[in-house]
Design an enzyme around this catalytic site. Sequence first.
Site, PDB file in Angstrom:
ATOM      1  N   ASP A  13       0.819  -1.228   0.000  1.00  0.00           N
ATOM      2  CA  ASP A  13       0.000   0.000   0.000  1.00  0.00           C
ATOM      3  C   ASP A  13       0.846   1.267   0.000  1.00  0.00           C
ATOM      4  OD1 ASP A  13      -2.271  -1.651   0.261  1.00  0.00           O
ATOM      5  OD2 ASP A  13      -1.915  -1.768   2.418  1.00  0.00           O
ATOM      6  N   LYS A  16       2.440   2.325  -5.032  1.00  0.00           N
ATOM      7  CA  LYS A  16       3.239   1.876  -6.182  1.00  0.00           C
ATOM      8  C   LYS A  16       2.528   2.186  -7.486  1.00  0.00           C
ATOM      9  CE  LYS A  16       3.237  -2.289  -4.496  1.00  0.00           C
ATOM     10  NZ  LYS A  16       2.786  -2.018  -3.132  1.00  0.00           N
ATOM     11  N   GLY A  40      -4.150  -3.792  -4.633  1.00  0.00           N
ATOM     12  CA  GLY A  40      -5.054  -2.710  -5.035  1.00  0.00           C
ATOM     13  C   GLY A  40      -4.219  -1.505  -5.401  1.00  0.00           C
ATOM     14  N   HIS A  41      -4.093  -1.232  -6.688  1.00  0.00           N
ATOM     15  CA  HIS A  41      -3.264  -0.111  -7.140  1.00  0.00           C
ATOM     16  C   HIS A  41      -4.178   1.011  -7.627  1.00  0.00           C
ATOM     17  CE1 HIS A  41       0.358  -2.992  -7.870  1.00  0.00           C
ATOM     18  NE2 HIS A  41       0.001  -2.885  -6.609  1.00  0.00           N
ATOM     19  N   THR A  42      -4.029   2.187  -7.005  1.00  0.00           N
ATOM     20  CA  THR A  42      -4.906   3.308  -7.351  1.00  0.00           C
ATOM     21  C   THR A  42      -4.155   4.297  -8.231  1.00  0.00           C
ATOM     22  OG1 THR A  42      -5.925   3.016  -5.192  1.00  0.00           O
ATOM     23  CG2 THR A  42      -6.458   5.048  -6.357  1.00  0.00           C
ATOM     24  N   GLN A 223       2.051  -5.799  -3.412  1.00  0.00           N
ATOM     25  CA  GLN A 223       2.314  -5.944  -1.968  1.00  0.00           C
ATOM     26  C   GLN A 223       3.659  -5.286  -1.626  1.00  0.00           C
ATOM     27  OE1 GLN A 223       1.188  -9.089  -3.658  1.00  0.00           O
ATOM     28  NE2 GLN A 223      -0.791  -8.225  -3.272  1.00  0.00           N
ATOM     29  N   THR A 299      -8.495  -2.931  -1.558  1.00  0.00           N
ATOM     30  CA  THR A 299      -9.131  -4.210  -1.897  1.00  0.00           C
ATOM     31  C   THR A 299     -10.198  -4.600  -0.884  1.00  0.00           C
ATOM     32  OG1 THR A 299      -7.097  -4.900  -2.981  1.00  0.00           O
ATOM     33  CG2 THR A 299      -8.617  -6.653  -2.383  1.00  0.00           C
ATOM     34  N   ARG A 302     -10.448  -2.273   4.685  1.00  0.00           N
ATOM     35  CA  ARG A 302     -10.065  -2.324   6.110  1.00  0.00           C
ATOM     36  C   ARG A 302      -9.227  -1.106   6.488  1.00  0.00           C
ATOM     37  NH1 ARG A 302      -7.124  -8.064   6.617  1.00  0.00           N
ATOM     38  NH2 ARG A 302      -6.461  -7.501   4.523  1.00  0.00           N
ATOM     39  N   ARG A 304      -6.152   0.752   7.849  1.00  0.00           N
ATOM     40  CA  ARG A 304      -4.764   0.290   7.968  1.00  0.00           C
ATOM     41  C   ARG A 304      -4.179   0.723   9.301  1.00  0.00           C
ATOM     42  NH1 ARG A 304      -3.808   2.600   2.063  1.00  0.00           N
ATOM     43  NH2 ARG A 304      -4.743   0.911   0.880  1.00  0.00           N
ATOM     44  N   ASP A 332       3.026  14.649   2.194  1.00  0.00           N
ATOM     45  CA  ASP A 332       2.043  15.678   2.568  1.00  0.00           C
ATOM     46  C   ASP A 332       1.250  15.302   3.820  1.00  0.00           C
ATOM     47  OD1 ASP A 332       1.152  13.705   0.574  1.00  0.00           O
ATOM     48  OD2 ASP A 332      -0.829  14.562   0.976  1.00  0.00           O
ATOM     49  N   GLY A 415       0.821  14.028  -2.970  1.00  0.00           N
ATOM     50  CA  GLY A 415      -0.628  13.921  -3.136  1.00  0.00           C
ATOM     51  C   GLY A 415      -0.933  12.812  -4.113  1.00  0.00           C
TER      52      GLY A 415
HETATM   53  P1  IMP Z   1      -3.147 -12.597   1.188  1.00  0.00           P
HETATM   54  O1  IMP Z   1      -2.135 -12.060   0.230  1.00  0.00           O
HETATM   55  O2  IMP Z   1      -4.557 -12.241   0.816  1.00  0.00           O
HETATM   56  O3  IMP Z   1      -2.968 -14.067   1.426  1.00  0.00           O
HETATM   57  O4  IMP Z   1      -2.905 -11.894   2.618  1.00  0.00           O
HETATM   58  C1  IMP Z   1      -1.715 -12.127   3.376  1.00  0.00           C
HETATM   59  C2  IMP Z   1      -1.282 -10.848   4.089  1.00  0.00           C
HETATM   60  O5  IMP Z   1      -0.839  -9.899   3.124  1.00  0.00           O
HETATM   61  C3  IMP Z   1      -2.396 -10.150   4.878  1.00  0.00           C
HETATM   62  O6  IMP Z   1      -1.835  -9.539   6.015  1.00  0.00           O
HETATM   63  C4  IMP Z   1      -2.891  -9.096   3.913  1.00  0.00           C
HETATM   64  O7  IMP Z   1      -3.487  -8.008   4.588  1.00  0.00           O
HETATM   65  C5  IMP Z   1      -1.576  -8.704   3.257  1.00  0.00           C
HETATM   66  N1  IMP Z   1      -1.751  -8.156   1.913  1.00  0.00           N
HETATM   67  C6  IMP Z   1      -2.034  -8.839   0.782  1.00  0.00           C
HETATM   68  N2  IMP Z   1      -2.100  -8.014  -0.259  1.00  0.00           N
HETATM   69  C7  IMP Z   1      -1.823  -6.786   0.197  1.00  0.00           C
HETATM   70  C8  IMP Z   1      -1.703  -5.507  -0.423  1.00  0.00           C
HETATM   71  O8  IMP Z   1      -1.853  -5.336  -1.644  1.00  0.00           O
HETATM   72  N3  IMP Z   1      -1.414  -4.482   0.408  1.00  0.00           N
HETATM   73  C9  IMP Z   1      -1.195  -4.639   1.733  1.00  0.00           C
HETATM   74  N4  IMP Z   1      -1.291  -5.810   2.352  1.00  0.00           N
HETATM   75  C10 IMP Z   1      -1.597  -6.883   1.594  1.00  0.00           C
END
Ligand code: IMP
Length: 446
Positions: A13, A16, A40-42, A223, A299, A302, A304, A332, A415
């Site tokens: 997060d 990237k 999740g890439h924004t 990730q 994604t 939740r 963070r 920022d 930003g």
């Molecule tokens: P999984 O990849 O869904 O199996 O999740 C394993 C761990 O990686 C969990 O703690 C998720 O919250 C974290 N995780 C997976 N993908 C992302 C991401 O794109 N950003 C941040 N954390 C991630």
Amino acid sequence: MPTVVVVGAQWGDEAKGKVVDCLAQDADMVVRYGGGSNAGHTVRFDGREFKLHLIPSGIFRPQVTSIIASGVVVDPQVLVEEIRALQADGVSVDNLKVSARAHVVMPYHRLLDALEEKQRGSAQIGTTCRGIGPAYADKAARKGIRMADLRHPERFAAVLRSALEEKSRLLKLVYDADCPALEEVWGEYEQFLPVLRPLITDTDPLVYSAVKSGKRVVFEGAQGTLLDLDHGTYPYVTSSHPISGGACVGTGIGPTHIDAVIGVAKAYTTRVGSGAFPTELPNETGNYLRERGREYGTTTGRPRRCGWLDTVLLRYSAQVNGLTAFAMTLLDVLSGLETVQICRAYRLPDGQVVEQFPSDSVVLQQCEPVYEQLPGWKEEIADVRRWDELPEEAKRYVQRVEELTGVPVAMVSVGPMRTQTFWRHNVLEDAPVRSLKELARRQALP
Ligand code: IMP
């Protein structure tokens, strides 16, 4: 900018997507090399916002070939939805290719992910429940379904039948749960095939020839380093290799073809899911960072966990990725704080101060951060477009991170928009020469 790997330097997060989108402006190819729809890439520009899970962030640049490479696990439902959403917004996906070697996430992977999480009870990983772990587990156990199988109906039916036989027994015996029936899965996946089949190809030679001919290729990580299966905070990790080495494994490119590795790091630290987080701030300051940084999962939605910047972690990240530079995002967000803190070491329960990131997650859990305090800055900096326009305190903060990590901060982001970015060092142009064509190009320069 011949070949650049963009990795998350923390726990994911780090924005990237934005960094890749900026680099893609001058790129010929963007290659997503690992993970799946857990990412999740924004990307935001011209007042529009796009959230991508599988499609590379270069898709918005018409000259870019976008590749979902062999190391990615592809959920066809998510990919087809993403393609349709982009097309509805007038974004062409004509230059998108998906590796025939990439593994397919099936409905039983998502089901198993949720059931395994539930069974872990208080030791939950906090996965995204997107079926990522079970899909990579099948791949490693050599019983996965690959995109190549989707090209041939009889082959797909055969591998699906055999997978469902095994999974239905597993689900019944271990979890007392029902597996979706063959007709159900077939019916669902059949509708994706006309969209996916034309995209499936052998992407490894495409990437190789782009690299060999001196094209500008960006490898997009998903990730973050600390979520790497081998080098992250195991077991609270994902099941792939987000580190820069993952770009080689996930695309079939040798390490000698990588020129630069950019580690994207927030100006603070966040984490979603469970696991140790030494600099976490479960207090008002943490809430301040969360609200100002809009720190809610792309994604899963939740909230963070937020905390101060951790340079023990960043030094480790520099080490395992071979970082040539950082891109520092969300600077920022720190505006308005009286003072800011940077973690430079950890104190262990016996009082010993260490500067190395521990390999044992249980030890990491016991680490107390040793902070340096720096003055904060009051000014909002979202409109800053040059280094010398930053408040002195913000400059000092960035420079201190460089001193503590030994890695230059090449890019600063203030930003979410494309335009809210500036480069400090031209590390990309200064990358080592790897091809004769590139050498000739540089020698032709005055
Ligand atoms: P999984 O990849 O869904 O199996 O999740 C394993 C761990 O990686 C969990 O703690 C998720 O919250 C974290 N995780 C997976 N993908 C992302 C991401 O794109 N950003 C941040 N954390 C991630």
